[in-house]
Design a protein around this motif. Structure first.
Motif, PDB file in Angstrom:
ATOM      1  N   PHE A 179      12.888  11.586  19.854  1.00 21.75           N
ATOM      2  CA  PHE A 179      12.600  12.881  20.476  1.00 21.75           C
ATOM      3  C   PHE A 179      12.827  12.751  21.975  1.00 21.75           C
ATOM      4  O   PHE A 179      12.758  11.657  22.538  1.00 21.75           O
ATOM      5  CB  PHE A 179      11.167  13.326  20.174  1.00 21.75           C
ATOM      6  CG  PHE A 179      10.121  12.328  20.627  1.00 21.75           C
ATOM      7  CD1 PHE A 179       9.784  11.242  19.835  1.00 21.75           C
ATOM      8  CD2 PHE A 179       9.484  12.478  21.858  1.00 21.75           C
ATOM      9  CE1 PHE A 179       8.842  10.305  20.262  1.00 21.75           C
ATOM     10  CE2 PHE A 179       8.532  11.555  22.285  1.00 21.75           C
ATOM     11  CZ  PHE A 179       8.220  10.467  21.474  1.00 21.75           C
ATOM     12  N   SER A 180      13.065  13.893  22.603  1.00 23.94           N
ATOM     13  CA  SER A 180      13.344  13.887  24.038  1.00 23.94           C
ATOM     14  C   SER A 180      12.082  14.221  24.822  1.00 23.94           C
ATOM     15  O   SER A 180      11.122  14.755  24.284  1.00 23.94           O
ATOM     16  CB  SER A 180      14.423  14.914  24.369  1.00 23.94           C
ATOM     17  OG  SER A 180      13.896  16.208  24.137  1.00 23.94           O
ATOM     18  N   ARG A 181      12.146  13.936  26.083  1.00 20.43           N
ATOM     19  CA  ARG A 181      11.028  14.256  26.966  1.00 20.43           C
ATOM     20  C   ARG A 181      10.717  15.753  26.919  1.00 20.43           C
ATOM     21  O   ARG A 181       9.561  16.168  26.889  1.00 20.43           O
ATOM     22  CB  ARG A 181      11.412  13.843  28.391  1.00 20.43           C
ATOM     23  CG  ARG A 181      10.362  14.231  29.366  1.00 20.43           C
ATOM     24  CD  ARG A 181      10.740  13.881  30.770  1.00 20.43           C
ATOM     25  NE  ARG A 181       9.533  13.881  31.548  1.00 20.43           N
ATOM     26  CZ  ARG A 181       9.267  13.063  32.523  1.00 20.43           C
ATOM     27  NH1 ARG A 181      10.123  12.157  32.863  1.00 20.43           N
ATOM     28  NH2 ARG A 181       8.136  13.144  33.166  1.00 20.43           N
ATOM     29  N   GLN A 182      11.797  16.547  26.891  1.00 23.43           N
ATOM     30  CA  GLN A 182      11.610  17.997  26.884  1.00 23.43           C
ATOM     31  C   GLN A 182      10.832  18.442  25.636  1.00 23.43           C
ATOM     32  O   GLN A 182       9.916  19.253  25.716  1.00 23.43           O
ATOM     33  CB  GLN A 182      12.962  18.677  26.937  1.00 23.43           C
ATOM     34  CG  GLN A 182      12.853  20.142  27.266  1.00 23.43           C
ATOM     35  CD  GLN A 182      14.203  20.803  27.316  1.00 23.43           C
ATOM     36  OE1 GLN A 182      15.244  20.130  27.387  1.00 23.43           O
ATOM     37  NE2 GLN A 182      14.214  22.117  27.258  1.00 23.43           N
ATOM     38  N   GLU A 183      11.208  17.856  24.483  1.00 22.87           N
ATOM     39  CA  GLU A 183      10.513  18.206  23.240  1.00 22.87           C
ATOM     40  C   GLU A 183       9.033  17.836  23.332  1.00 22.87           C
ATOM     41  O   GLU A 183       8.150  18.574  22.910  1.00 22.87           O
ATOM     42  CB  GLU A 183      11.111  17.400  22.082  1.00 22.87           C
ATOM     43  CG  GLU A 183      11.920  18.203  21.118  1.00 22.87           C
ATOM     44  CD  GLU A 183      12.532  17.297  20.052  1.00 22.87           C
ATOM     45  OE1 GLU A 183      12.274  17.565  18.884  1.00 22.87           O
ATOM     46  OE2 GLU A 183      13.238  16.318  20.399  1.00 22.87           O
ATOM     47  N   PHE A 184       8.786  16.660  23.891  1.00 26.22           N
ATOM     48  CA  PHE A 184       7.418  16.153  24.019  1.00 26.22           C
ATOM     49  C   PHE A 184       6.580  17.077  24.901  1.00 26.22           C
ATOM     50  O   PHE A 184       5.490  17.507  24.532  1.00 26.22           O
ATOM     51  CB  PHE A 184       7.474  14.738  24.610  1.00 26.22           C
ATOM     52  CG  PHE A 184       6.130  14.097  24.803  1.00 26.22           C
ATOM     53  CD1 PHE A 184       5.426  13.604  23.717  1.00 26.22           C
ATOM     54  CD2 PHE A 184       5.582  13.976  26.075  1.00 26.22           C
ATOM     55  CE1 PHE A 184       4.181  13.004  23.895  1.00 26.22           C
ATOM     56  CE2 PHE A 184       4.342  13.378  26.258  1.00 26.22           C
ATOM     57  CZ  PHE A 184       3.644  12.887  25.161  1.00 26.22           C
ATOM     58  N   VAL A 185       7.131  17.409  26.053  1.00 25.39           N
ATOM     59  CA  VAL A 185       6.397  18.231  27.019  1.00 25.39           C
ATOM     60  C   VAL A 185       6.219  19.652  26.485  1.00 25.39           C
ATOM     61  O   VAL A 185       5.130  20.220  26.539  1.00 25.39           O
ATOM     62  CB  VAL A 185       7.109  18.217  28.399  1.00 25.39           C
ATOM     63  CG1 VAL A 185       6.451  19.192  29.361  1.00 25.39           C
ATOM     64  CG2 VAL A 185       7.113  16.810  28.973  1.00 25.39           C
ATOM     65  N   GLU A 186       7.298  20.207  25.919  1.00 24.36           N
ATOM     66  CA  GLU A 186       7.219  21.592  25.434  1.00 24.36           C
ATOM     67  C   GLU A 186       6.222  21.729  24.296  1.00 24.36           C
ATOM     68  O   GLU A 186       5.500  22.713  24.207  1.00 24.36           O
ATOM     69  CB  GLU A 186       8.588  22.079  24.965  1.00 24.36           C
ATOM     70  CG  GLU A 186       9.375  22.666  26.108  1.00 24.36           C
ATOM     71  CD  GLU A 186      10.769  23.086  25.693  1.00 24.36           C
ATOM     72  OE1 GLU A 186      11.072  23.089  24.483  1.00 24.36           O
ATOM     73  OE2 GLU A 186      11.549  23.395  26.614  1.00 24.36           O
ATOM     74  N   ASN A 187       6.190  20.725  23.423  1.00 27.10           N
ATOM     75  CA  ASN A 187       5.269  20.828  22.294  1.00 27.10           C
ATOM     76  C   ASN A 187       3.836  20.928  22.781  1.00 27.10           C
ATOM     77  O   ASN A 187       3.009  21.617  22.204  1.00 27.10           O
ATOM     78  CB  ASN A 187       5.412  19.620  21.373  1.00 27.10           C
ATOM     79  CG  ASN A 187       4.599  19.803  20.113  1.00 27.10           C
ATOM     80  OD1 ASN A 187       4.896  20.669  19.312  1.00 27.10           O
ATOM     81  ND2 ASN A 187       3.549  19.026  19.964  1.00 27.10           N
ATOM     82  N   PHE A 188       3.530  20.243  23.862  1.00 27.91           N
ATOM     83  CA  PHE A 188       2.159  20.269  24.356  1.00 27.91           C
ATOM     84  C   PHE A 188       1.858  21.491  25.209  1.00 27.91           C
ATOM     85  O   PHE A 188       0.822  22.128  25.039  1.00 27.91           O
ATOM     86  CB  PHE A 188       1.857  18.989  25.144  1.00 27.91           C
ATOM     87  CG  PHE A 188       0.402  18.895  25.493  1.00 27.91           C
ATOM     88  CD1 PHE A 188      -0.536  18.661  24.500  1.00 27.91           C
ATOM     89  CD2 PHE A 188      -0.031  19.072  26.794  1.00 27.91           C
ATOM     90  CE1 PHE A 188      -1.894  18.599  24.802  1.00 27.91           C
ATOM     91  CE2 PHE A 188      -1.395  19.013  27.102  1.00 27.91           C
ATOM     92  CZ  PHE A 188      -2.314  18.764  26.103  1.00 27.91           C
ATOM     93  N   TYR A 189       2.770  21.814  26.117  1.00 24.94           N
ATOM     94  CA  TYR A 189       2.427  22.830  27.110  1.00 24.94           C
ATOM     95  C   TYR A 189       2.810  24.258  26.748  1.00 24.94           C
ATOM     96  O   TYR A 189       2.527  25.166  27.504  1.00 24.94           O
ATOM     97  CB  TYR A 189       3.024  22.465  28.468  1.00 24.94           C
ATOM     98  CG  TYR A 189       2.339  21.274  29.080  1.00 24.94           C
ATOM     99  CD1 TYR A 189       1.049  21.385  29.612  1.00 24.94           C
ATOM    100  CD2 TYR A 189       2.941  20.023  29.111  1.00 24.94           C
ATOM    101  CE1 TYR A 189       0.412  20.296  30.160  1.00 24.94           C
ATOM    102  CE2 TYR A 189       2.303  18.922  29.663  1.00 24.94           C
ATOM    103  CZ  TYR A 189       1.036  19.066  30.184  1.00 24.94           C
ATOM    104  OH  TYR A 189       0.397  17.989  30.727  1.00 24.94           O
ATOM    105  N   SER A 190       3.443  24.454  25.584  1.00 25.18           N
ATOM    106  CA  SER A 190       3.841  25.821  25.290  1.00 25.18           C
ATOM    107  C   SER A 190       2.760  26.588  24.540  1.00 25.18           C
ATOM    108  O   SER A 190       2.726  27.791  24.557  1.00 25.18           O
ATOM    109  CB  SER A 190       5.134  25.827  24.488  1.00 25.18           C
ATOM    110  OG  SER A 190       4.919  25.151  23.276  1.00 25.18           O
ATOM    111  N   LYS A 191       1.841  25.861  23.875  1.00 27.51           N
ATOM    112  CA  LYS A 191       0.817  26.549  23.079  1.00 27.51           C
ATOM    113  C   LYS A 191      -0.552  25.948  23.369  1.00 27.51           C
ATOM    114  O   LYS A 191      -0.699  25.101  24.231  1.00 27.51           O
ATOM    115  CB  LYS A 191       1.140  26.383  21.592  1.00 27.51           C
ATOM    116  CG  LYS A 191       2.506  26.894  21.188  1.00 27.51           C
ATOM    117  CD  LYS A 191       2.453  27.518  19.813  1.00 27.51           C
ATOM    118  CE  LYS A 191       3.819  27.959  19.346  1.00 27.51           C
ATOM    119  NZ  LYS A 191       4.673  26.805  19.032  1.00 27.51           N
TER     120      LYS A 191
END
Ligand code: OGA
Ligand code: NI
Length: 370
Positions: free
Chosen positions: A343-355
Motif C-alpha cells: 500500500f502507498s503512503r497516500q492510501e494509508f493517510v487517506e484511510n485514516f483521515y478521510s472518515k
C-alpha cells in the motif's frame, strides 16, 4: 443523509458547529453542570447495547515484567521475555509493561501536567483550540473526527507531533511543556525496547524497526475523559484500531479502556506505573498478520474524577523510495506467502483521515484472497 432531520427540525451540523466554535470542549460542557448531553453525542442503539454487554471473564490484558532485560545480558531471561511479548502481540495485540525503567515520578508528573492543562478554564485553553494542525504541530480540540464521525465521543485531546520534524517546543502550552517533552523521551525509550523484543519475536535483528524509522514519526495525545452525566448514551472513544506501528499508553487510575479479546470486551485495569502497549494496523501488515492490531474503546466516564490518558503513536517516518510498503520480505516464504498487498503512503493517510476513527481499517482493504 439529509443535513436537517425533517421530522424534528434537528440541524446536526449547526449544533456541531456551535459546540466547536464555543471551544469549550466536553470538559466545558461537563463543568457547566449539564445533566443531559447534546444529541450529537448520542450513539445508535447497536453501539450502546454492545457497551452494555461488556462484562468479561478475563480480568486483564497480559502483564510483562521488563526488569532484568534493561541493561542486562542474561540471554535466557531475554528469550523468555521475547516469547511473552510475541505471544501477547499475537493473541491479544495488547499488553502492559511494568519495571520498564521510567521512574514513577516522571509518570506522575506527566499525568498531572496533562490533567492541569485540561483543568484550566476554557477561556485559557481556547487559544490552543483548532483543527487545522491534525497532521503536524500542536492542536487542542474536542474529537479530532468531530465532522467525520457519525456520533461524537466524550473526550477532549491535546495533540502534538513530536517528530520527524522537531516540534517547536514553544508551541506547547506552558503548563505541560516540560512534561510533554520529558514524556516523549521516556516513552520513546520504552518503545525502542519493546520494538527490539517484537523484532526478535519475528526472528529479525533487534534493531530492524529502528532502522526502518518506526521510532521517528511520533504523535503524542493527552486525552481527557471528563465526567459524563449520561454515560449510557455515549462513549469515551469509539471502538477502533490504531493505524501506526505501536502505541504506548499511560493512564491515570480512572478505568474505562476496554480491549476486544475473542467475542469479549476486557477491561484494562490501571496498574500503577504500568504502560500499555498495543500493535497498530501497520505492524499487523508488515508482520504479515503475525502481530494483531486489536479493536479497543473507552467507556464514557461515570466517575466525577476525569480519566486522563497520554498516548504516543509511533509511525514510520521514511517511506521507501517507491513509496510502497507491505509485509516485510524477510518474513515471506513459499510456506508463508504475503496475506496483504503493498500500500502507498497516500492510501494509508487517506484511510485514516478521510472518515471517523471507526472506519474499516486498512487491513481489511488490502487483505489478499489467497
Ligand atoms: C487512542 C486510544 C485510549 C485511551 O487514542 O487511540 O485508543 O485510553 N485511546 O485514551
Ligand atoms: Ni486507540
Amino acid at each position: 443523509m439529509a443535513a436537517m432531520d425533517a421530522t424534528s427540525g434537528y440541524d446536526r451540523m449547526k449544533e456541531l458547529k456551535e459546540f466547536d466554535e464555543s471551544k469549550m470542549g466536553v470538559k466545558g460542557l461537563s463543568d457547566s453542570g449539564i445533566t443531559s448531553i447534546p444529541r450529537f453525542f448520542v450513539h445508535p442503539p447497536e453501539t450502546l447495547s454492545d457497551f452494555k454487554n461488556s462484562s468479561s471473564t478475563c480480568t486483564n490484558i497480559p502483564i510483562i515484567d521488563l526488569s532484568g532485560i534493561i541493561n542486562s545480558k542474561d540471554n535466557d531471561h531475554r528469550l523468555k521475555i521475547v516469547e511473552q511479548v510475541k505471544e501477547a502481540a499475537k493473541t491479544w495485540g495488547f499488553f502492559q509493561v511494568i519495571n520498564h525503567g521510567v521512574p514513577i515520578s516522571v509518570i506522575d508528573e506527566t499525568i498531572h501536567a496533562i490533567k492541569a492543562f485540561h483543568d484550566q478554564p476554557h477561556e485559557v485553553k481556547a487559544k490552543y483550540y483548532k483543527r487545522e494542525n491534525e497532521l503536524g504541530g500542536v492542536m487542542y480540540t474536542s474529537n479530532n473526527d468531530l465532522y467525520r464521525a457519525k456520533s461524537a465521543a466524550w473526550h477532549d485531546s491535546l495533540q502534538a507531533w513530536m517528530g520527524p520534524e522537531p516540534l517547536k517546543v514553544a508551541d506547547l502550552p506552558e503548563i505541560c511543556r516540560n512534561e510533554v517533552v520529558a514524556w516523549d523521551k521516556s516513552a520513546t525509550e520504552v518503545a525502542e525496547t519493546v520494538m527490539e523484543l517484537l523484532c526478535e519475536g519475528l526472528g529479525l535483528e533487534a534493531g530492524k524497526f529502528k532502522e526502518l524509522t518506526f521510532l521517528d514519526a511520533r504523535v503524542l495525545v493527552g486525552h481527557c475523559y471528563p465526567y459524563c452525566p449520561q454515560p449510557d448514551l455515549t462513549v469515551g472513544i469509539t471502538s477502533h484500531t490504531d493505524p501506526g506501528v505501536i502505541t504506548v499508553l499511560l493512564q491515570n487510575h480512572v478505568p474505562g479502556l476496554q480491549v476486544k479479546h475473542g467475542d469479549e470486551w476486557v477491561n484494562v485495569k490501571p496498574v500503577p506505573g504500568g504502560l500499555i502497549i498495543n500493535a497498530g494496523d501497520f505492524l499487523q501488515i508488515i508482520s504479515n498478520g503475525e502481530y494483531k492490531s486489536i479493536q479497543h474503546r473507552v467507556l464514557a466516564n461515570s466517575s466525577k474524577e476525569a480519566r486522563i490518558s497520554i498516548v504516543i503513536f509511533f509511525n514510520l517516518a521514511k517511506w521507501k523510495g517507491d513509496g510502497y510498503h507491505g509485509p516485510l520480505p524477510e518474513l515471506l516464504s513459499s510456506e508463508k506467502p504475503a496475506i496483504y498487498r503493498n500500500f502507498s503512503r497516500q492510501e494509508f493517510v487517506e484511510n485514516f483521515y478521510s472518515k471517523g476513527i471507526d472506519t474499516k481499517s486498512l487491513i481489511e482493504k488490502i487483505k489478499l484472497q489467497n
